[in-house]
Design an enzyme around this catalytic site. Sequence first.
Site, PDB file in Angstrom:
ATOM      1  N   ASN A   1       0.870  -1.172   0.000  1.00  0.00           N
ATOM      2  CA  ASN A   1       0.000   0.000   0.000  1.00  0.00           C
ATOM      3  C   ASN A   1       0.909   1.225   0.000  1.00  0.00           C
ATOM      4  O   ASN A   1       1.493   1.551   1.033  1.00  0.00           O
ATOM      5  CB  ASN A   1      -0.899  -0.033   1.247  1.00  0.00           C
ATOM      6  CG  ASN A   1      -1.728   1.238   1.399  1.00  0.00           C
ATOM      7  OD1 ASN A   1      -1.773   2.069   0.480  1.00  0.00           O
ATOM      8  ND2 ASN A   1      -2.375   1.385   2.543  1.00  0.00           N
TER       9      ASN A   1
ATOM     10  N   LYS B   1       0.131   4.245  -0.253  1.00  0.00           N
ATOM     11  CA  LYS B   1      -0.501   5.427   0.357  1.00  0.00           C
ATOM     12  C   LYS B   1      -0.254   6.648  -0.547  1.00  0.00           C
ATOM     13  O   LYS B   1      -0.241   6.495  -1.758  1.00  0.00           O
ATOM     14  CB  LYS B   1       0.009   5.606   1.783  1.00  0.00           C
ATOM     15  CG  LYS B   1      -0.124   4.312   2.606  1.00  0.00           C
ATOM     16  CD  LYS B   1       0.120   4.475   4.055  1.00  0.00           C
ATOM     17  CE  LYS B   1      -0.119   3.139   4.770  1.00  0.00           C
ATOM     18  NZ  LYS B   1       0.056   3.212   6.214  1.00  0.00           N
TER      19      LYS B   1
ATOM     20  N   HIS C   1      -9.321   1.185   4.916  1.00  0.00           N
ATOM     21  CA  HIS C   1      -8.050   1.362   5.635  1.00  0.00           C
ATOM     22  C   HIS C   1      -8.276   2.339   6.789  1.00  0.00           C
ATOM     23  O   HIS C   1      -9.043   3.286   6.664  1.00  0.00           O
ATOM     24  CB  HIS C   1      -6.980   1.901   4.680  1.00  0.00           C
ATOM     25  CG  HIS C   1      -5.616   1.871   5.286  1.00  0.00           C
ATOM     26  ND1 HIS C   1      -5.188   2.818   6.173  1.00  0.00           N
ATOM     27  CD2 HIS C   1      -4.607   0.975   5.154  1.00  0.00           C
ATOM     28  CE1 HIS C   1      -3.951   2.511   6.567  1.00  0.00           C
ATOM     29  NE2 HIS C   1      -3.581   1.407   5.967  1.00  0.00           N
TER      30      HIS C   1
ATOM     31  N   GLU D   1      -6.653   4.709   7.859  1.00  0.00           N
ATOM     32  CA  GLU D   1      -6.443   6.129   7.518  1.00  0.00           C
ATOM     33  C   GLU D   1      -7.661   6.703   6.789  1.00  0.00           C
ATOM     34  O   GLU D   1      -7.971   7.882   6.924  1.00  0.00           O
ATOM     35  CB  GLU D   1      -5.149   6.272   6.690  1.00  0.00           C
ATOM     36  CG  GLU D   1      -3.921   6.071   7.576  1.00  0.00           C
ATOM     37  CD  GLU D   1      -2.693   5.507   6.878  1.00  0.00           C
ATOM     38  OE1 GLU D   1      -2.651   5.469   5.635  1.00  0.00           O
ATOM     39  OE2 GLU D   1      -1.762   5.089   7.602  1.00  0.00           O
TER      40      GLU D   1
ATOM     41  N   GLU E   1      -5.063  -4.774  10.714  1.00  0.00           N
ATOM     42  CA  GLU E   1      -4.072  -3.716  10.866  1.00  0.00           C
ATOM     43  C   GLU E   1      -4.336  -2.972  12.170  1.00  0.00           C
ATOM     44  O   GLU E   1      -5.132  -2.022  12.181  1.00  0.00           O
ATOM     45  CB  GLU E   1      -4.158  -2.739   9.688  1.00  0.00           C
ATOM     46  CG  GLU E   1      -3.808  -3.347   8.354  1.00  0.00           C
ATOM     47  CD  GLU E   1      -3.185  -2.322   7.410  1.00  0.00           C
ATOM     48  OE1 GLU E   1      -2.167  -2.653   6.803  1.00  0.00           O
ATOM     49  OE2 GLU E   1      -3.699  -1.198   7.307  1.00  0.00           O
TER      50      GLU E   1
ATOM     51  N   GLY F   1       2.939   2.454  10.781  1.00  0.00           N
ATOM     52  CA  GLY F   1       3.895   3.546  10.614  1.00  0.00           C
ATOM     53  C   GLY F   1       4.646   3.895  11.885  1.00  0.00           C
ATOM     54  O   GLY F   1       5.338   4.915  11.942  1.00  0.00           O
TER      55      GLY F   1
ATOM     56  N   SER G   1       3.820  -2.044  10.321  1.00  0.00           N
ATOM     57  CA  SER G   1       5.281  -2.108  10.512  1.00  0.00           C
ATOM     58  C   SER G   1       5.866  -3.470  10.144  1.00  0.00           C
ATOM     59  O   SER G   1       6.760  -3.978  10.823  1.00  0.00           O
ATOM     60  CB  SER G   1       5.652  -1.707  11.947  1.00  0.00           C
ATOM     61  OG  SER G   1       5.246  -0.371  12.198  1.00  0.00           O
TER      62      SER G   1
HETATM   63  P1  13P Z   1       3.339   0.438   7.605  1.00  0.00           P
HETATM   64  O1  13P Z   1       3.827  -0.854   7.010  1.00  0.00           O
HETATM   65  O2  13P Z   1       4.076   1.639   7.088  1.00  0.00           O
HETATM   66  O3  13P Z   1       3.273   0.385   9.106  1.00  0.00           O
HETATM   67  O4  13P Z   1       1.819   0.626   7.094  1.00  0.00           O
HETATM   68  C1  13P Z   1       0.936  -0.431   7.222  1.00  0.00           C
HETATM   69  C2  13P Z   1      -0.298  -0.099   6.487  1.00  0.00           C
HETATM   70  O5  13P Z   1      -1.056   0.752   6.880  1.00  0.00           O
HETATM   71  C3  13P Z   1      -0.561  -0.835   5.232  1.00  0.00           C
HETATM   72  O6  13P Z   1      -1.843  -0.583   4.767  1.00  0.00           O
END
Ligand code: 13P
Length: 267
Positions: A9, A11, A95, A97, A182, A188, A228
């Site tokens: 992803n 983002k 997601h 976010e 997640e 992150g 992560s």
């Molecule tokens: P990270 O791998 O940067 O922690 O992000 C995970 C994520 O949100 C994947 O959709």
Amino acid sequence: MRTPFIAGNWKMNKTVGEAIAFVDEFRGLVAGVAGVDIALCPAFIALEATVKATAGTNIAVGAQGMFWKESGAYTGEVSPSMVKDVGCKYVIIGHSERRGRFGVPEAGMTEDLLKVFGDTDASVNVKSSAALQHDLTPIICVGETLDERQAGNADAVVQSQVRAALAGFTADQVPGVVLAYEPVWAIGTGETCESNEANRVCGLIRQTIAAVAGPSVADTVRVQYGGSVKPDNIEELIGKSDIDGALVGGASLKPDSFAALVKASAL
Ligand code: 13P
């Protein structure tokens, strides 16, 4: 046997040129790697270029979201048929976010500004259903915040998100979905969920799917872990009984680290 599935992803990262440069390097690194499904999920405007750059390879493409209606007066939205037409196989739905739930809180992200990230359990349900109707595989994201975990509510939050996402689905629709656990606090932050705990929650997700569609269907549905994931923790995670792959943010942005994740996950 569930085929492991590693999805990147990206983002809000990578221009069209950067997406093409990534694929130019990455496709060679994973050429011939079998026993794992691979997807890249760039921003909308890089989808077409990424689909073209990955043509004829073992790399599929997914969108990071979409609207659920076919067309109409929905300024700024992208429809399921547009996502399908551009050549996507997958679409990430709900997601954290997009639900306005962030692992790393941002200064200045006031309640008013947060409203721009408008996904809810209800929108995740209609979007996932629309994805299936358009022959797209939704990667449905669920997970608790740190506050919810510390209050002892992680399991209840995750179960209720899964139930809401699959509400109204028939048992023959459920095999078409992928779930991604997640935990918001692991996204992150560099703080991975401990592998036994991640596996426990992925198992709980599978039990929740079983309550909707029966255990034999739930056995076929892939449940990814995200938060992560890095080359140095993927083996520990992917070795667990209920973790069928990873949804990867930061470590999917570099061809070598993403290729390492893919190779470590192949059967
Ligand atoms: P990270 O791998 O940067 O922690 O992000 C995970 C994520 O949100 C994947 O959709």
